[in-house]
Design an enzyme around this catalytic site. Structure first.
Site, PDB file in Angstrom:
ATOM      1  N   ASP A 151      -0.767   4.623   4.223  1.00  6.95           N
ATOM      2  CA  ASP A 151      -0.457   3.585   3.244  1.00  6.95           C
ATOM      3  C   ASP A 151      -0.830   2.226   3.829  1.00  6.95           C
ATOM      4  O   ASP A 151      -0.609   1.964   5.012  1.00  6.95           O
ATOM      5  CB  ASP A 151       1.043   3.645   2.942  1.00  6.95           C
ATOM      6  CG  ASP A 151       1.419   2.883   1.686  1.00  6.95           C
ATOM      7  OD1 ASP A 151       0.522   2.565   0.885  1.00  6.95           O
ATOM      8  OD2 ASP A 151       2.621   2.613   1.510  1.00  6.95           O
ATOM      9  N   HIS A 152      -1.342   1.386   3.014  1.00  9.05           N
ATOM     10  CA  HIS A 152      -1.758   0.030   3.404  1.00  9.05           C
ATOM     11  C   HIS A 152      -2.582   0.096   4.696  1.00  9.05           C
ATOM     12  O   HIS A 152      -2.912   1.173   5.180  1.00  9.05           O
ATOM     13  CB  HIS A 152      -0.565  -0.914   3.571  1.00  9.05           C
ATOM     14  CG  HIS A 152       0.263  -1.010   2.310  1.00  9.05           C
ATOM     15  ND1 HIS A 152       1.351  -1.793   2.183  1.00  9.05           N
ATOM     16  CD2 HIS A 152       0.112  -0.399   1.090  1.00  9.05           C
ATOM     17  CE1 HIS A 152       1.858  -1.666   0.960  1.00  9.05           C
ATOM     18  NE2 HIS A 152       1.120  -0.816   0.295  1.00  9.05           N
ATOM     19  N   TYR A 175      -5.051  -2.689   0.862  1.00  5.61           N
ATOM     20  CA  TYR A 175      -5.826  -1.452   0.821  1.00  5.61           C
ATOM     21  C   TYR A 175      -7.263  -1.580   1.332  1.00  5.61           C
ATOM     22  O   TYR A 175      -8.192  -1.011   0.743  1.00  5.61           O
ATOM     23  CB  TYR A 175      -5.830  -0.895  -0.613  1.00  5.61           C
ATOM     24  CG  TYR A 175      -4.471  -0.373  -1.008  1.00  5.61           C
ATOM     25  CD1 TYR A 175      -4.123   0.951  -0.762  1.00  5.61           C
ATOM     26  CD2 TYR A 175      -3.524  -1.211  -1.573  1.00  5.61           C
ATOM     27  CE1 TYR A 175      -2.870   1.431  -1.096  1.00  5.61           C
ATOM     28  CE2 TYR A 175      -2.257  -0.733  -1.912  1.00  5.61           C
ATOM     29  CZ  TYR A 175      -1.943   0.588  -1.663  1.00  5.61           C
ATOM     30  OH  TYR A 175      -0.699   1.066  -1.986  1.00  5.61           O
ATOM     31  N   CYS A 200       8.265   7.226   1.333  1.00  3.30           N
ATOM     32  CA  CYS A 200       7.453   6.098   1.816  1.00  3.30           C
ATOM     33  C   CYS A 200       8.130   5.470   3.030  1.00  3.30           C
ATOM     34  O   CYS A 200       9.152   4.789   2.900  1.00  3.30           O
ATOM     35  CB  CYS A 200       7.274   5.067   0.704  1.00  3.30           C
ATOM     36  SG  CYS A 200       6.430   3.574   1.259  1.00  3.30           S
ATOM     37  N   HIS A 248       3.897   8.403   1.704  1.00  2.01           N
ATOM     38  CA  HIS A 248       3.163   7.189   2.078  1.00  2.01           C
ATOM     39  C   HIS A 248       3.543   6.901   3.522  1.00  2.01           C
ATOM     40  O   HIS A 248       4.722   6.659   3.794  1.00  2.01           O
ATOM     41  CB  HIS A 248       3.644   5.997   1.250  1.00  2.01           C
ATOM     42  CG  HIS A 248       3.205   6.020  -0.176  1.00  2.01           C
ATOM     43  ND1 HIS A 248       3.552   5.022  -1.056  1.00  2.01           N
ATOM     44  CD2 HIS A 248       2.436   6.882  -0.871  1.00  2.01           C
ATOM     45  CE1 HIS A 248       3.009   5.279  -2.241  1.00  2.01           C
ATOM     46  NE2 HIS A 248       2.337   6.411  -2.156  1.00  2.01           N
ATOM     47  N   HIS A 299       9.103   6.737  -6.083  1.00  2.00           N
ATOM     48  CA  HIS A 299       8.781   5.860  -4.941  1.00  2.00           C
ATOM     49  C   HIS A 299       9.982   4.964  -4.642  1.00  2.00           C
ATOM     50  O   HIS A 299      10.611   4.453  -5.557  1.00  2.00           O
ATOM     51  CB  HIS A 299       7.557   5.008  -5.306  1.00  2.00           C
ATOM     52  CG  HIS A 299       7.027   4.204  -4.171  1.00  2.00           C
ATOM     53  ND1 HIS A 299       7.616   3.036  -3.740  1.00  2.00           N
ATOM     54  CD2 HIS A 299       5.959   4.414  -3.365  1.00  2.00           C
ATOM     55  CE1 HIS A 299       6.924   2.557  -2.711  1.00  2.00           C
ATOM     56  NE2 HIS A 299       5.915   3.370  -2.461  1.00  2.00           N
TER      57      HIS A 299
END
Ligand code: DNO
Length: 395
Positions: A354-355, A371, A277, A304, A239
């Site tokens: 993501d998020h 999240y 990501c 992500h 990541h």
């Protein structure tokens, strides 16, 4: 591409049955309850797997396809006293995961702190809240709360002055809040929550470790773990740093395309992969996201997908809705979908939205920061829309 959803385990506010309703089919999870550094057993992994993969009658199946993350203790990153034993423990966890047939593992190599923000509920113009990293508030924390000895030298006079003004305007509650956010380790973090004295000690332990040395340590780690991953059919995905630049004077070595290229050149094993990501890499204006996806396409096993918006000189940013902000998501997905078409069905890229913004009912609920269900589902729905338009509906 396979639709993933990060699930924080049986205690999480979002249940597996709710995940099914989002349309996601692939679970991304970790044994968050196991202390960092302790080897996972096959029995523990199987228990979690059976929780995820035992499908209630008339419900659609879920499969645990990504472990995010097996945390790497600081001793490994520093190559401190316990490093060898810690690498052995990490390999034991990897073997437990492999024995259960989970094909992808995510990890990061950020020293001391994992992903870092200064605000969890920054109110956006829609009324939904987002996470934000404010460079001035961060500097105020570094200079005046943590009082890191080298910090003075590492900020410009202008930055120091701005940080001083910001700090003087902060209430005691705000100081306590930013301290909590930065030191307590955000959800899914691979670092321990810290007190200020422990934080200082950890930083001191890194003195003398620059980017070249940290990179060497990561390469040595990869040389030890990729043969095991390759033999067991697991892809390891690194990541990126979040944010993708040095914090607290610590080196960070997974922030740019060149950083990743150096790792792939040093350890060419096909098990040495990338967690692509867009939210982390996209904070840097000099990271060309579609170009990175194209360049490392075959190394990307996990993605992500989210966007950020840079503010001011770009060092401050907030998390925007998935298709807004500085990320050209259509261009990114075009690259990922093209790569996916080159692969067999079982090796396609797992992505997760993501998020997500905290919005609607989630504003009144306890949520896992970053999240919440609704904001992530909005993101997933939008990403799915792009994939449909590109002619590659997600599975
Ligand atoms: C935050 C996440 C990180 C990530 C780790 C990967 O939302 O992206 O916690 O899981 O850094 O090891």
């Amino acid at each position: 591409m396979r639709q993933g959803w990060r699930w924080f385990g049986p205690e999480a506010p979002v249940t597996l049955d709710e995940v099914r309703q989002t349309g996601a089919t692939n679970i991304v999870s970790s044994l968050h309850q196991v202390p960092i550094g302790r080897a996972w057993t096959e029995k523990e992994v199987r228990e979690r797997q059976s929780l995820i993969e035992t499908t209630p009658a008339d419900r659609s199946p879920l499969v645990w396809s990504v472990v995010e993350s097996i945390p790497i203790p600081d001793a490994v990153k520093r190559k401190g006293g316990e490093a060898e034993a810690e690498i052995e423990a990490w390999i034991a966890s990897l073997e437990a995961v492999a024995a259960c047939g989970i094909p992808i593992v995510c990890y990061n190599f950020m020293p001391v702190v994992d992903w870092t923000r200064t605000e969890l509920d920054f109110v956006t113009p829609t009324g939904a809240t987002a996470m934000r990293f404010d460079h001035e508030r961060f500097a105020a924390f570094d200079l005046f709360v943590l009082k890191r000895p080298d910090a003075d030298r590492q900020y410009s006079a202008e930055d120091r002055e701005r940080a001083r003004v910001v700090f003087e305007q902060m209430s005691q509650e705000e100081v306590a809040e930013i301290t909590r956010i930065i030191t307590s380790a955000l959800p899914g973090s691979t670092t321990e929550p810290l007190t200020i004295p422990a934080f200082r000690e950890k930083l001191v332990a890194y003195s003398g470790i620059d980017a070249a040395r940290l990179r060497r340590h990561l390469i040595e780690f990869l040389e030890a773990v990729t043969p095991v991953a390759e033999a067991r059919g697991v892809k390891l995905t690194l990541h990126p740093d979040d944010p993708p630049r040095s914090l607290f004077g610590l080196p960070r070595i997974a922030s740019t395309a060149d950083d990743y290229a150096a790792l792939f050149d040093a350890v060419p094993s096909a098990a040495n992969g990338m967690c692509y990501c867009t939210g982390s890499l996209g904070v840097r204006a000099d990271n060309d996201l579609p170009a990175i996806a194209r360049r490392f396409a075959s190394r990307i096993h996990f993605a992500h997908l989210r966007a950020t918006t840079r503010e001011g000189d770009g060092r401050t940013f907030h998390e925007s809705a998935h298709l807004e902000g500085d990320v050209d998501m259509v261009a990114v997905l075009r690259e990922l979908v093209a790569e996916d078409r080159r692969r067999s069905a079982k090796d396609t890229i797992v992505f997760r939205s993501d998020h997500g913004h905290r919005m609607l009912d989630d504003l009144d609920k306890t949520v896992t920061p970053g999240y919440p269900a609704i904001g992530r589902m909005r993101g997933l729905a939008e990403l799915r829309g792009i994939m449909h338009a590109l002619g590659a509906p997600p599975t």
